[in-house]
Motif scaffolding. Structure first.
Motif, PDB file in Angstrom:
ATOM      1  N   THR A 154       0.810  -1.218   0.000  1.00  0.00           N
ATOM      2  CA  THR A 154       0.000   0.000   0.000  1.00  0.00           C
ATOM      3  C   THR A 154       0.847   1.273   0.000  1.00  0.00           C
ATOM      4  N   TRP A 155       2.170   1.147  -0.034  1.00  0.00           N
ATOM      5  CA  TRP A 155       3.062   2.292   0.089  1.00  0.00           C
ATOM      6  C   TRP A 155       2.781   3.384  -0.935  1.00  0.00           C
ATOM      7  N   ARG A 157      -0.003   4.317  -2.074  1.00  0.00           N
ATOM      8  CA  ARG A 157      -1.328   4.925  -1.932  1.00  0.00           C
ATOM      9  C   ARG A 157      -1.510   5.500  -0.525  1.00  0.00           C
ATOM     10  N   ASN A 159      -2.850   7.712   2.571  1.00  0.00           N
ATOM     11  CA  ASN A 159      -4.114   8.350   2.905  1.00  0.00           C
ATOM     12  C   ASN A 159      -4.012   9.854   2.673  1.00  0.00           C
ATOM     13  N   PHE A 305      -1.964   4.451   4.925  1.00  0.00           N
ATOM     14  CA  PHE A 305      -2.076   4.071   3.519  1.00  0.00           C
ATOM     15  C   PHE A 305      -3.381   3.331   3.274  1.00  0.00           C
ATOM     16  N   ARG A 306      -3.719   3.196   2.010  1.00  0.00           N
ATOM     17  CA  ARG A 306      -4.919   2.457   1.634  1.00  0.00           C
ATOM     18  C   ARG A 306      -4.622   1.623   0.395  1.00  0.00           C
ATOM     19  N   PRO A 307      -5.306   0.506   0.183  1.00  0.00           N
ATOM     20  CA  PRO A 307      -5.004  -0.376  -0.950  1.00  0.00           C
ATOM     21  C   PRO A 307      -5.546   0.168  -2.264  1.00  0.00           C
ATOM     22  N   ASP A 308      -4.920  -0.239  -3.349  1.00  0.00           N
ATOM     23  CA  ASP A 308      -5.386   0.108  -4.689  1.00  0.00           C
ATOM     24  C   ASP A 308      -6.096  -1.103  -5.274  1.00  0.00           C
ATOM     25  N   HIS A 309      -7.416  -1.078  -5.235  1.00  0.00           N
ATOM     26  CA  HIS A 309      -8.208  -2.175  -5.812  1.00  0.00           C
ATOM     27  C   HIS A 309      -8.643  -1.859  -7.239  1.00  0.00           C
ATOM     28  N   LYS A 364      -1.496  -5.316   1.579  1.00  0.00           N
ATOM     29  CA  LYS A 364      -2.690  -5.020   0.785  1.00  0.00           C
ATOM     30  C   LYS A 364      -3.881  -5.835   1.256  1.00  0.00           C
ATOM     31  N   ARG A 368      -7.346  -1.117   4.958  1.00  0.00           N
ATOM     32  CA  ARG A 368      -6.973   0.063   5.738  1.00  0.00           C
ATOM     33  C   ARG A 368      -6.594  -0.273   7.180  1.00  0.00           C
ATOM     34  N   CYS A 426       3.376   0.657   6.831  1.00  0.00           N
ATOM     35  CA  CYS A 426       2.848  -0.483   6.169  1.00  0.00           C
ATOM     36  C   CYS A 426       1.576  -0.924   6.596  1.00  0.00           C
TER      37      CYS A 426
END
Length: 461
Positions: A154-155, A157, A159, A305-309, A364, A368, A426
């Protein structure tokens, strides 16, 4: 070529991606690792100056260790020593990537922009499971895969600074004044911070790490000012467990920060939910929360950070509406209920989506939730690979051994501060207590990548 003859695509050549590759190699399954950067663990390389607060004994995957030992010429680091991010790469991940089983399986500068099924969008069903995965790269090239293990992390992306989950008004226009988490304050990025005023936003371990570095810089460079901006009112979670923490470096992190704040060298601004970001006439940036205002030359975004889906938008995912993890995993990792060390063991069953063959592993997979740690990711990778190999008994025999501690980078949520806890890195995160498939107990094993601090350390998963 049948789908079973196609390789497993592993996205990301960081700790979890390479652990997955090591397990795939041991199982005799074909695979390809797709790394968006030019080198192994390119994301970690951006914070290579940071020292982890968990020692080497928690940082090396079991299958990876076996491959390194078989290759010869590798000396395992002192299990009690604290590595930096650079050490993690130079003494472990880079040598692992060069082992005969992995060296010709990794593709660099191979950023994945989309994953779907050949001939199928998300709506179409009939024949879906028989279609291979189609992985498209940023250069327009494509490859087919039998399964996908997404360890992209998630690095990339972070927040937003905005206190309501969306960018604050003017935030995007102020990008030049906003630094990502964990800048190299005492090294590469020194000129940006020396003799200037910096606002660090967030309440996790990455924020604590940066604040301590800035405090040291202030001792060296006159005119350096530091302000710590948090949404909540109680910093007990950030200060941590002190002497009660099983990882001494992590306990010392919070203790040192508390002393820095009490000394007045770091100005603490609490109950500050950023609503607007605006430039000032002299080239600085103004943060606004109601009637409160903070002015700084640079704002360090340590809010997590947040995941990229988006890249898997045409796959059938069963995502929890709050955590952004799988629906089955969400209650096990909810930071409102769990610290890192109380997360139960989980593997392929909890990571599965309605799209057979696609698994997000590593940071990921936690969406969150900031409670991720390397030990958890290594066990996820082992379990998923066993399932892909058809060894369901091994896949479901999930076990976790984690170090005991009273504090986690997210810890149980402290009111409105829970959303800032992800700044631990992370999804960075500290941990506690051994978890086995039969419940909680005590013990240690696996590897947790906690984020960090330049002199001491912090945590990151």
């Amino acid at each position: 070529m049948s789908i079973s003859e196609l390789p497993v695509a592993v996205i990301g050549a960081g700790p979890i991606g390479l652990a997955a590759a090591a397990h795939l190699a041991e199982r005799g399954l074909d695979f390809v690792v797709l790394e968006s950067g030019p080198t192994t663990a390119a994301a970690i390389d951006e914070w290579r100056h940071v020292k982890l607060f968990s020692p080497w004994r928690y940082g090396i995957d079991s299958a990876a260790r076996r491959l390194l030992e078989q290759a010869g010429g590798w000396t395992e680091p002192d299990p009690g020593a604290l590595p930096t991010g650079g050490d993690l790469i130079d003494s472990y991940l880079a040598p692992l990537a060069k082992t005969p089983q992995l060296s010709d399986k990794i593709r660099y500068n191979a950023a994945v922009v989309a994953v779907t099924r050949v001939g199928f969008d998300r709506v179409r069903t009939a024949g879906r499971e028989a279609a291979p995965f189609l992985v498209r790269l940023s250069d327009g090239s494509e490859l087919l895969a039998s399964a996908v293990m997404d360890a992209a992390g998630t690095w990339r992306r972070p927040n937003v600074l905005g206190g309501s989950g969306i960018p604050a008004r003017g935030e995007q226009d102020a990008a030049a004044n906003i630094s990502r988490a964990l800048p190299d304050v005492l090294g590469r990025d020194r000129d940006r911070f020396a003799g200037r005023r910096t606002a660090v936003v967030g309440a996790g371990h990455s924020a604590a790490t940066t604040l301590l570095d800035l405090g040291e810089l202030a001792d060296q460079a006159p005119g350096t000012e530091v302000v710590w901006v948090v949404r909540g009112t109680d910093q007990a979670r950030t200060y941590g467990g002190g002497d009660a923490d099983e990882l001494p470096a992590r306990g010392a992190l919070g203790s040192r920060l508390k002393k820095l704040v009490q000394s007045g060298r770091v100005e603490l601004v609490s109950s500050f939910r950023i609503e607007a970001v605006a430039p000032t006439a002299d080239g600085r940036v103004l943060l606004t929360s109601g009637e409160q205002q903070v002015v700084a030359d640079t704002v360090v975004n340590s809010t997590g950070f947040r995941p990229d889906h988006d890249i898997v938008g045409e796959l059938r995912l069963d995502l929890d509406s709050i955590m952004g993890s799988t629906r089955a995993l969400a209650p096990l990792i909810d930071p409102n209920q769990h610290s890192c060390g109380t997360v139960p063991p989980h593997g392929v069953d909890e990571l599965a989506h309605p799209e057979p063959g696609y698994y997000a592993v590593g940071a990921k997979s936690y969406g969150r939730a900031p409670t991720f740690l390397l030990a958890t990711g290594y066990e996820q990778a082992r379990s998923v690979v066993a399932a892909l190999a058809g060894d369901w008994e091994a896949a479901r025999d999930v076990q976790l051994d984690l170090p005991e501690t009273g504090v986690c980078s997210s810890n149980l949520a402290y009111g409105s501060e829970a959303d800032e806890a992800a700044g631990g890195c992370c999804g960075p995160a500290p941990q506690a207590v051994e978890v086995t498939s039969r419940g909680l107990s005590t013990g240690i094993s696996g590897g947790l990548l906690n984020v960090v601090e330049t002199k001491q350390s912090s945590c990151c998963g």
